[in-house]
Design an enzyme around this catalytic site. Structure first.
Site, PDB file in Angstrom:
ATOM      1  N   ASP A 280       0.844  -0.962   0.175  1.00 58.45           N
ATOM      2  CA  ASP A 280      -0.390   0.203  -0.268  1.00 58.45           C
ATOM      3  C   ASP A 280       0.659   0.936   0.163  1.00 58.45           C
ATOM      4  O   ASP A 280       2.247   1.233   0.118  1.00 58.45           O
ATOM      5  CB  ASP A 280      -0.563   0.306   1.281  1.00 58.45           C
ATOM      6  CG  ASP A 280      -2.362   0.768   0.968  1.00 58.45           C
ATOM      7  OD1 ASP A 280      -2.122   2.065   0.302  1.00 58.45           O
ATOM      8  OD2 ASP A 280      -2.533   1.062   2.196  1.00 58.45           O
TER       9      ASP A 280
ATOM     10  N   GLU B  50       2.392   4.475  -4.047  1.00 63.87           N
ATOM     11  CA  GLU B  50       2.803   5.554  -5.526  1.00 63.87           C
ATOM     12  C   GLU B  50       4.127   6.419  -6.336  1.00 63.87           C
ATOM     13  O   GLU B  50       4.401   6.625  -6.930  1.00 63.87           O
ATOM     14  CB  GLU B  50       1.622   6.159  -6.022  1.00 63.87           C
ATOM     15  CG  GLU B  50       0.375   5.959  -5.876  1.00 63.87           C
ATOM     16  CD  GLU B  50      -0.628   5.275  -4.614  1.00 63.87           C
ATOM     17  OE1 GLU B  50      -1.264   4.753  -4.900  1.00 63.87           O
ATOM     18  OE2 GLU B  50       0.388   5.447  -3.442  1.00 63.87           O
TER      19      GLU B  50
ATOM     20  N   ASP C  78      -9.130   3.084  -0.820  1.00 64.28           N
ATOM     21  CA  ASP C  78     -10.042   3.018  -0.869  1.00 64.28           C
ATOM     22  C   ASP C  78     -10.899   3.778  -1.633  1.00 64.28           C
ATOM     23  O   ASP C  78     -10.624   4.800  -2.059  1.00 64.28           O
ATOM     24  CB  ASP C  78      -9.450   4.048   0.295  1.00 64.28           C
ATOM     25  CG  ASP C  78      -8.519   3.708   1.121  1.00 64.28           C
ATOM     26  OD1 ASP C  78      -8.358   2.362   1.244  1.00 64.28           O
ATOM     27  OD2 ASP C  78      -6.785   4.358   2.008  1.00 64.28           O
TER      28      ASP C  78
END
Length: 254
Positions: free
Chosen positions: A89, A92, A224
């Site tokens: 997670d 990026e 999310d």
């Protein structure tokens, strides 16, 4: 059967751990972190940002020692709690750094966020930069076109951050590597999970970030959402789009 798949964030905390090793110090000693062009004199030149644990550094997956570092960390996690897969997670990579006006900035070196505005920080950095970066500080901060009219470093790392490469021709900077970062992390994790000690099982890797060819190494989670009908519709479009891109193993929050 029960299976355990922990979430592993991309940022390596600068805080000392209550359990086990200090992974920032280990990584610093191995010189495996992404480097800062703007602040080469801070934290041994390592770019520092903020994610959930606070101040964090980020692994340079082009480094020759990156796999050794990543493997050591995952081995330590496995000893604490054996896992069956990994959920990657914030890769990026994400960054929460803001200035005193709550404006996103691409790196910061203390908590709370710096008092200087991003412009003043950048000006100081340009005069102070003496590192080994292949590019100039702020070189990609004011390019002619940016998506959505926002800074490319918004909620992520400075675009002039740089990676290790023996024959660098200005290619290995965040401006060019950003979209690849999550897939590079997934590839490294896939290499770890396909070792013989895991009985050569096909690994389960879930990643929020991806790039072309990602499906060869792991699956994708669309991030999310707010559990609304609008987001349900958007997630369906995302999943089907990824399928057309050649990435069949995709899922979204419900």
């Amino acid at each position: 059967h029960l299976h355990f798949v922990p979430i592993v964030d991309a940022g390596i905390s600068l805080l000392e751990s209550n359990v086990g090793e200090n992974w920032y110090e280990i990584g610093k000693g191995m010189d495996v972190f992404i480097k800062s062009t703007k602040f080469p004199l801070e934290k041994d030149g390592n770019l520092i940002a903020i994610v959930w644990p606070g101040l964090t550094a980020f692994v340079d997956f082009f480094s020759d020692k990156a796999f050794d570092f990543w493997s050591q960390g995952l081995d330590a996690l496995y000893e604490l709690m054996p896992f069956d897969g990994l959920w990657l997670d914030m890769n990026e990579p994400s960054n929460f750094c803001v200035d005193s006006a709550e404006k996103s900035i691409g790196e910061c070196y203390k908590l709370p966020p710096p008092k200087d505005s991003y412009d003043s920080v950048s000006s100081f950095a340009r005069s102070a930069a003496v590192g080994d970066s292949p590019v100039q500080a702020g070189e990609f901060d004011n390019i002619p076109f940016v998506p959505g009219n926002g800074a490319l470093y918004n909620k992520t790392l400075s675009m002039d951050a740089y990676f290790k490469d023996k024959d660098d021709n200005k290619t290995f900077v965040m401006y060019n590597i950003h979209n690849l970062y999550g897939t590079l992390e997934t590839m490294m994790t896939h290499k770890y999970l396909t070792q013989s000690k895991f009985d050569n099982k096909r690994p389960l890797i879930i990643s929020r970030d991806s790039f072309v060819g990602h499906g060869q190494y792991g699956s994708i989670w669309t991030g999310d959402n707010d559990a609304t009908l609008e987001h349900l519709s958007l997630s369906m479009h995302q999943i089907m789009s990824f399928n057309m891109f050649g990435m069949p193993f995709v899922g979204g929050d419900i």
